[in-house]
Structure formats: C-alpha cells, structure tokens
Design a protein around this motif. Structure first.
Motif, PDB file in Angstrom:
ATOM      1  N   ALA A  52       0.714  -1.299  -0.002  1.00  0.00           N
ATOM      2  CA  ALA A  52      -0.058   0.042  -0.084  1.00  0.00           C
ATOM      3  C   ALA A  52       0.840   1.077   0.025  1.00  0.00           C
ATOM      4  O   ALA A  52       0.387   2.321  -0.681  1.00  0.00           O
ATOM      5  N   PHE A  53       2.081   1.171   0.712  1.00  0.00           N
ATOM      6  CA  PHE A  53       2.850   2.487   0.884  1.00  0.00           C
ATOM      7  C   PHE A  53       3.623   2.614  -0.552  1.00  0.00           C
ATOM      8  O   PHE A  53       3.611   3.746  -1.032  1.00  0.00           O
ATOM      9  N   GLY A  62       3.162  -0.702  -5.973  1.00  0.00           N
ATOM     10  CA  GLY A  62       2.451  -1.881  -5.254  1.00  0.00           C
ATOM     11  C   GLY A  62       2.167  -3.036  -5.968  1.00  0.00           C
ATOM     12  O   GLY A  62       2.492  -4.363  -5.346  1.00  0.00           O
ATOM     13  N   GLN A  63       1.667  -2.747  -6.889  1.00  0.00           N
ATOM     14  CA  GLN A  63       1.360  -4.003  -7.884  1.00  0.00           C
ATOM     15  C   GLN A  63       2.659  -4.819  -8.508  1.00  0.00           C
ATOM     16  O   GLN A  63       2.619  -5.946  -8.526  1.00  0.00           O
ATOM     17  N   ILE A 150      -7.830   3.347  -5.554  1.00  0.00           N
ATOM     18  CA  ILE A 150      -8.336   2.051  -6.049  1.00  0.00           C
ATOM     19  C   ILE A 150      -6.841   1.392  -5.912  1.00  0.00           C
ATOM     20  O   ILE A 150      -6.646  -0.066  -5.671  1.00  0.00           O
ATOM     21  N   ASN A 151      -6.041   1.921  -6.658  1.00  0.00           N
ATOM     22  CA  ASN A 151      -4.381   1.468  -6.711  1.00  0.00           C
ATOM     23  C   ASN A 151      -3.818   0.990  -5.368  1.00  0.00           C
ATOM     24  O   ASN A 151      -3.305   0.062  -5.222  1.00  0.00           O
ATOM     25  N   ILE A 152      -4.158   1.718  -4.377  1.00  0.00           N
ATOM     26  CA  ILE A 152      -3.427   1.542  -3.188  1.00  0.00           C
ATOM     27  C   ILE A 152      -4.339   0.385  -2.506  1.00  0.00           C
ATOM     28  O   ILE A 152      -3.634  -0.403  -1.903  1.00  0.00           O
ATOM     29  N   VAL A 153      -5.603   0.501  -2.608  1.00  0.00           N
ATOM     30  CA  VAL A 153      -6.392  -0.704  -1.802  1.00  0.00           C
ATOM     31  C   VAL A 153      -6.142  -2.109  -2.597  1.00  0.00           C
ATOM     32  O   VAL A 153      -6.026  -3.053  -1.935  1.00  0.00           O
ATOM     33  N   ASN A 156      -2.948  -3.159  -1.191  1.00  0.00           N
ATOM     34  CA  ASN A 156      -3.161  -3.900  -0.139  1.00  0.00           C
ATOM     35  C   ASN A 156      -3.588  -5.321  -0.028  1.00  0.00           C
ATOM     36  O   ASN A 156      -3.417  -6.274   0.534  1.00  0.00           O
ATOM     37  N   VAL A 157      -4.829  -5.376  -0.692  1.00  0.00           N
ATOM     38  CA  VAL A 157      -5.706  -6.532  -0.512  1.00  0.00           C
ATOM     39  C   VAL A 157      -4.892  -7.753  -1.210  1.00  0.00           C
ATOM     40  O   VAL A 157      -5.016  -8.796  -0.765  1.00  0.00           O
ATOM     41  N   ASP A 158      -4.238  -7.219  -2.444  1.00  0.00           N
ATOM     42  CA  ASP A 158      -3.543  -8.464  -3.078  1.00  0.00           C
ATOM     43  C   ASP A 158      -2.462  -9.312  -2.458  1.00  0.00           C
ATOM     44  O   ASP A 158      -2.239 -10.255  -2.380  1.00  0.00           O
TER      45      ASP A 158
END
Length: 198
Positions: A52-53, A62-63, A150-153, A156-158
């Motif tokens: 997420a950071f 993050g991806q 959405i990119n941050i969430v 994090n979820v992934d």
C-alpha cells in the motif's frame, strides 16, 4: 421420487470426491504460506502495508511488489484518462470564460460571436458552458483520484490474498449416511474449524 434418487446419487458422488480430496490434501505446511505463484514463502505481516505504501508513493509500484505486472497499465490508464479529460475540460472552461469576460468588457470579437451583429452563442449559453465544463473537470478529477485510491487498496488486498493460508483448518464436508435399520438416507454438511497452532 426420481428427483430424490438423483439427489442422493449426486450427494453420494460429491461426498466420495470430497473425502478423496481430503485424503490428498492431508499434507500441512507449517509456518509457511503457499503463494499464488506456487512457491513457498515465509509469512510477512508487513507485506500488505509495504504494498500500500509503495502504491501511494508511485502508482503501480505496489502491484509490481506483488508481482501483478498486468495491473500496472490499468492503473495508469485510469489515472491518465482522468487527468487527460481534466486538462481538456480546463481548456474548454478557459475558452468560454475568456469569451464571456470579453463580452462583458464590450468587445464583439470572440470566437463565439461570429461575423454579424448578433452573437452565434448567447451570454447565457456561455455561462451554462462554463458550468458544464467545471462540472466535467470535477468529475475527471474524481475519476483520477478514485483510480489512485483503488490502486492503493488493490495493492494492499492483493498482498493479503497472496499470503492467504490455504490449509484444511477450515473445511466444509458433505456427508451421506444410510441407517442400516430403516435403510433411509440421512445427509448433511459438517463445518470443521481447527484453532490449533500453525
């Protein structure tokens, strides 16, 4: 009566397959989690926070940290589309606003006035066009910010799901039993949840 027999046959097949798969999945992995890539990784509780950071600092990073490289173009396409339309609508807003300001100053040489004495676009239409352009700018900005969040969430979820522990501590097993005295079938589902240490 036929539907009952078909249901019992289906339930028996599912029960048999579930028990066969339960025997195959009897191997437990302790203190490790099997990632979606098929490799065994140590559990890292800070991985979702890192992902997420990274995505907050640079969208798509993050991806990349989660090794979901195919999501990076989607992130940049969403953010880029919002920014592109915001710039386009900002230019349109400036066009309408400048023409309206020139008319208020008494000039009749703006691009919406035309060659004759009467304007092609009225002052009220210029005001409406400014409002519409401002509304479109706001929507475009919301779209860009939404894709950024959405990119941050997603990162994090992934990262959470990448480390998801898949074992048989939680299982749902269908059961089919036949009473030997009355020869009636009884069926049901059992839910098993183990609270033991990993």
């Amino acid at each position: 009566m036929r539907i009952k027999h078909l249901f019992l046959l289906f339930f028996g097949i599912v029960t048999t397959l579930a028990h066969a798969q339960d025997d195959e999945l009897d191997v437990r992995v302790q203190d490790t989690v099997v990632a979606t890539t098929g490799t065994i990784l140590d559990y890292d509780p800070l991985a979702p926070s890192k992902a997420a950071f990274y995505s907050a600092v640079l969208p798509g990073l993050g991806q990349a940290y989660n090794r979901k490289y195919w999501k990076i173009p989607i992130v940049y396409a969403g953010i880029g589309t919002g920014i592109y339309f915001w710039i386009q609508q900002d230019q349109e807003y400036d066009r309408f606003r400048n023409a309206f300001k020139r008319r208020l100053a008494g000039f009749t040489d703006d691009e919406f006035f035309g060659d004759g004495e009467t304007p092609l676009v009225s002052n009220d239409r210029l005001i409406d066009a400014q409002r519409q352009a401002q509304k479109n700018k706001d929507i475009s900005l919301i779209v860009a910010v939404a894709f950024y969040l959405i990119n941050i969430v997603d990162a994090n979820v992934d990262a959470h799901l990448r480390q998801y522990n898949i074992n048989d501590d939680l299982s749902l097993t269908p059961q089919l039993q036949i009473d030997p005295v009355s020869t009636q079938a009884s069926y049901g589902l059992s839910l098993r949840f183990n609270f033991g240490q990993r």
